[in-house]
Design a protein around this motif. Structure first.
Motif, PDB file in Angstrom:
ATOM      1  N   ASN A 121      58.408  48.619  48.360  1.00 15.62           N
ATOM      2  CA  ASN A 121      58.608  48.487  49.814  1.00 15.62           C
ATOM      3  C   ASN A 121      57.416  47.975  50.592  1.00 15.62           C
ATOM      4  O   ASN A 121      57.474  47.845  51.805  1.00 15.62           O
ATOM      5  N   SER A 122      56.303  47.734  49.917  1.00 20.30           N
ATOM      6  CA  SER A 122      55.109  47.288  50.642  1.00 20.30           C
ATOM      7  C   SER A 122      54.125  46.643  49.676  1.00 20.30           C
ATOM      8  O   SER A 122      54.298  46.726  48.448  1.00 20.30           O
ATOM      9  N   GLY A 123      53.080  46.056  50.260  1.00 21.68           N
ATOM     10  CA  GLY A 123      52.056  45.410  49.450  1.00 21.68           C
ATOM     11  C   GLY A 123      51.289  46.405  48.603  1.00 21.68           C
ATOM     12  O   GLY A 123      51.089  46.198  47.401  1.00 21.68           O
ATOM     13  N   ALA A 124      50.846  47.485  49.237  1.00 17.19           N
ATOM     14  CA  ALA A 124      50.064  48.474  48.499  1.00 17.19           C
ATOM     15  C   ALA A 124      50.865  49.013  47.317  1.00 17.19           C
ATOM     16  O   ALA A 124      50.322  49.209  46.225  1.00 17.19           O
ATOM     17  N   GLU A 125      52.151  49.211  47.517  1.00 14.15           N
ATOM     18  CA  GLU A 125      52.995  49.698  46.418  1.00 14.15           C
ATOM     19  C   GLU A 125      53.086  48.670  45.291  1.00 14.15           C
ATOM     20  O   GLU A 125      53.147  49.034  44.113  1.00 14.15           O
ATOM     21  N   ALA A 165      37.256  42.562  48.760  1.00 13.32           N
ATOM     22  CA  ALA A 165      38.695  42.516  48.479  1.00 13.32           C
ATOM     23  C   ALA A 165      39.470  43.439  49.401  1.00 13.32           C
ATOM     24  O   ALA A 165      38.949  44.443  49.868  1.00 13.32           O
ATOM     25  N   PHE A 166      40.728  43.079  49.644  1.00  9.85           N
ATOM     26  CA  PHE A 166      41.658  44.009  50.279  1.00  9.85           C
ATOM     27  C   PHE A 166      42.950  44.037  49.471  1.00  9.85           C
ATOM     28  O   PHE A 166      43.582  42.997  49.270  1.00  9.85           O
ATOM     29  N   HIS A 167      43.332  45.236  49.012  1.00  5.04           N
ATOM     30  CA  HIS A 167      44.561  45.356  48.227  1.00  5.04           C
ATOM     31  C   HIS A 167      45.480  46.447  48.736  1.00  5.04           C
ATOM     32  O   HIS A 167      46.498  46.733  48.103  1.00  5.04           O
ATOM     33  N   GLY A 168      45.118  47.089  49.850  1.00  2.00           N
ATOM     34  CA  GLY A 168      45.971  48.142  50.380  1.00  2.00           C
ATOM     35  C   GLY A 168      45.206  49.449  50.518  1.00  2.00           C
ATOM     36  O   GLY A 168      44.007  49.508  50.259  1.00  2.00           O
ATOM     37  N   ARG A 169      45.931  50.499  50.935  1.00  5.03           N
ATOM     38  CA  ARG A 169      45.261  51.743  51.322  1.00  5.03           C
ATOM     39  C   ARG A 169      45.854  52.978  50.654  1.00  5.03           C
ATOM     40  O   ARG A 169      45.778  54.077  51.205  1.00  5.03           O
ATOM     41  N   ILE A 226      42.643  40.380  41.807  1.00  2.93           N
ATOM     42  CA  ILE A 226      41.966  39.441  42.709  1.00  2.93           C
ATOM     43  C   ILE A 226      42.948  38.729  43.635  1.00  2.93           C
ATOM     44  O   ILE A 226      44.115  38.537  43.271  1.00  2.93           O
ATOM     45  N   GLU A 227      42.489  38.363  44.831  1.00  2.00           N
ATOM     46  CA  GLU A 227      43.276  37.535  45.750  1.00  2.00           C
ATOM     47  C   GLU A 227      42.885  36.063  45.534  1.00  2.00           C
ATOM     48  O   GLU A 227      41.713  35.783  45.276  1.00  2.00           O
ATOM     49  N   PRO A 228      43.814  35.136  45.688  1.00  2.00           N
ATOM     50  CA  PRO A 228      43.480  33.707  45.545  1.00  2.00           C
ATOM     51  C   PRO A 228      42.491  33.244  46.618  1.00  2.00           C
ATOM     52  O   PRO A 228      41.564  32.494  46.356  1.00  2.00           O
ATOM     53  N   LEU A 232      47.084  38.975  39.949  1.00  2.00           N
ATOM     54  CA  LEU A 232      46.841  38.209  41.166  1.00  2.00           C
ATOM     55  C   LEU A 232      47.583  38.840  42.348  1.00  2.00           C
ATOM     56  O   LEU A 232      48.782  39.123  42.253  1.00  2.00           O
ATOM     57  N   ASP A 233      46.862  39.054  43.427  1.00  2.00           N
ATOM     58  CA  ASP A 233      47.453  39.626  44.645  1.00  2.00           C
ATOM     59  C   ASP A 233      47.714  38.488  45.631  1.00  2.00           C
ATOM     60  O   ASP A 233      46.815  38.020  46.320  1.00  2.00           O
ATOM     61  N   GLU A 234      48.977  38.031  45.655  1.00  2.00           N
ATOM     62  CA  GLU A 234      49.377  36.950  46.581  1.00  2.00           C
ATOM     63  C   GLU A 234      50.214  37.514  47.725  1.00  2.00           C
ATOM     64  O   GLU A 234      51.107  36.838  48.253  1.00  2.00           O
ATOM     65  N   ILE A 235      49.910  38.751  48.076  1.00  2.00           N
ATOM     66  CA  ILE A 235      50.669  39.400  49.146  1.00  2.00           C
ATOM     67  C   ILE A 235      50.514  38.620  50.453  1.00  2.00           C
ATOM     68  O   ILE A 235      51.475  38.440  51.192  1.00  2.00           O
ATOM     69  N   GLN A 236      49.321  38.111  50.718  1.00  2.00           N
ATOM     70  CA  GLN A 236      49.082  37.349  51.947  1.00  2.00           C
ATOM     71  C   GLN A 236      49.224  35.837  51.744  1.00  2.00           C
ATOM     72  O   GLN A 236      49.632  35.118  52.645  1.00  2.00           O
ATOM     73  N   ALA A 256      54.497  40.692  48.655  1.00  2.00           N
ATOM     74  CA  ALA A 256      55.106  41.544  49.689  1.00  2.00           C
ATOM     75  C   ALA A 256      55.197  40.690  50.957  1.00  2.00           C
ATOM     76  O   ALA A 256      55.692  39.582  50.917  1.00  2.00           O
ATOM     77  N   LYS A 257      54.683  41.206  52.048  1.00  2.00           N
ATOM     78  CA  LYS A 257      54.650  40.534  53.351  1.00  2.00           C
ATOM     79  C   LYS A 257      55.845  39.605  53.610  1.00  2.00           C
ATOM     80  O   LYS A 257      56.866  40.072  54.055  1.00  2.00           O
ATOM     81  N   SER A 258      55.758  38.307  53.325  1.00  2.00           N
ATOM     82  CA  SER A 258      56.813  37.381  53.766  1.00  2.00           C
ATOM     83  C   SER A 258      58.035  37.308  52.859  1.00  2.00           C
ATOM     84  O   SER A 258      58.920  36.503  53.103  1.00  2.00           O
TER      85      SER A 258
END
Ligand SMILES: *Cc1c(COP(=O)(O)O)cnc(C)c1O
Length: 399
Positions: free
Chosen positions: A105-109, A133-137, A185-187, A218-222, A247-249
């Motif tokens: 249901n979310s990016g962090a998940e 990095a940011f990957h969630g909370r 990692i984020e791209p 790879l974290d392509e949430i954003q 996630a996100k979009s």
């Protein structure tokens, strides 16, 4: 309710963990938002990147409206038509090797799932994340996130996380041990300041992970779903991760998280080892199915590349004009403008003039508009920034 009433009520009853802007939004369409008093805004925040296809897209509305009277809840122990269709759609859209999804249901998940999966698949425990990095909370995702402000109050976090320098392959090599399960990692680092990696870095990272037998997560949430001018940013470098977090979009604005992996990796989970009640919810899946179709049919990825190039060119011209701009960077419609000082006054000035802009850290303006943003909107943003930068530069020179 007018804006004042909404803000009072929310301040009283909703957790105040967010750095609020003093506006109350009640309506959105495409790249525009309206507040409760009828004032219009150009939305360069784009739900932090969660409405790439624009606010309230009619196809998504239709898909949700068609699903609502049929079924709103279907736990994943039962099969679901819209979930089955989504599984195939997301597998076709992502790089070929990735074909099995876990839905949340979310990016962090999506990140939590990826890390559990990496541990289960490799039977190892350590994860290498990046500085900034940011990957969630949540638990693992917060352990991977870099910013002390987010981490410090909740320490001790998971000790099996280390942080290497983004874009620096040697720095990653230095922290690999025999217990390393994967690199997360984020791209392009989003929250960390819109930081792209140097040319060739992701190919090197892919090879390194192959050599060491560790997973590339790879974290392509954003960055996903057309944002950078490719459907997924990893296509810029022709690298395929072992696990991809989305996630996100993904669902046109409806909450959804996806962890998609190579089949043999996803199969490392035994029955019951992961799960969530709402993951793969019929409304989210129906919205996602429509949203992914819109992305492709309206060629929004190509549009992000074109509009992004236009926006970046204009911003780069401003950089040549004003000394207070240190750097303009990014890909597609994910653009950062680094200033030589705190960006707060620019954000507030833009808000007054009807433009919503995000920051990334103290001194970076971050632009994540819906990919449907029109050229005339970008022109208005540029003209407004031109005025604001001029004022700020005059103030800065006086100091
Ligand atoms: C937003 C974001 C997350 C967290 O997503 P949430 O839905 O807020 O939990 C994780 N990683 C990246 C790169 C993000 O941009």
């Amino acid at each position: 309710m007018n804006s004042q009433e909404i803000m009072q009520l929310e301040d009283e009853y909703i957790s105040n963990v967010y750095p609020k802007r003093n506006i109350a939004i009640v309506k959105g369409q495409g790249a525009l938002l309206w507040d409760a008093d009828g004032k219009e805004y150009i939305d360069c925040i784009g739900g932090h990147g969660s409405c790439n296809i624009g606010h309230c897209h009619p196809s998504v509305i239709n898909a949700i409206e068609a699903q609502l009277p049929k079924l709103m809840i279907c736990p994943s122990i039962l099969y679901s038509d819209v979930r089955a269709v989504f599984g195939k759609k997301i597998a076709k859209l992502t790089p070929n090797a990735l074909n099995k999804s876990f839905l949340s249901n979310s990016g962090a998940e999506a990140v939590e799932c990826a890390i559990k999966l990496a541990r289960k698949y490799t039977k190892k425990t350590e994860i290498i994340a990046m500085k900034k990095a940011f990957h969630g909370r949540l638990g693992f995702s917060l352990s991977a996130t870099w910013k002390p402000k987010y981490r410090k109050p909740f320490e001790p976090l998971n000790p099996d996380f280390s942080h290497a320098k983004f874009g620096d392959i040697q720095s990653i090599k230095d922290v690999i041990t025999e217990k390393t399960a994967g690199v997360l990692i984020e791209p392009i680092q989003g929250e960390g300041g819109v930081n792209p990696a140097p040319e060739g870095f992701f190919q090197e990272l892919r090879e390194l992970c192959n050599d060491k037998g560790i997973l590339f997560i790879l974290d392509e949430i954003q960055t996903g779903f057309g944002r950078t001018g490719k459907m997924f940013a990893c296509e810029h470098w022709n690298v395929v991760p072992d696990i991809l977090c989305l996630a996100k979009s993904v669902a046109g604005g409806v909450p959804m998280g996806v962890t998609i992996a190579k089949e043999n990796v996803m199969n490392a989970f035994a029955t019951g080892e992961h799960g969530t009640t709402f993951g793969g919810n019929p409304i989210a899946c129906a919205a996602a199915n429509a949203s992914l179709d819109v992305l492709v049919e309206e060629r929004l990825t190509e549009r992000a590349a074109e509009m992004g190039a236009y926006f970046k060119k204009k911003l780069t011209q401003l950089k040549e004009k004003y000394k207070i701009i240190r750097d303009v960077r990014g890909m597609g419609l994910m653009i950062g403008v680094e200033l030589r000082f705190d960006c707060r006054d620019i954000l507030l000035g833009a808000l007054e003039r009807g433009i919503l802009i995000l920051s990334a850290g103290r001194n970076v303006l971050r632009f994540l508009p819906p990919l449907v943003i029109k050229e005339e909107h970008i022109d208005y943003v540029i003209d407004t920034l031109d005025e604001l930068f001029q004022e700020q530069e005059a103030n800065w020179m006086k100091k």
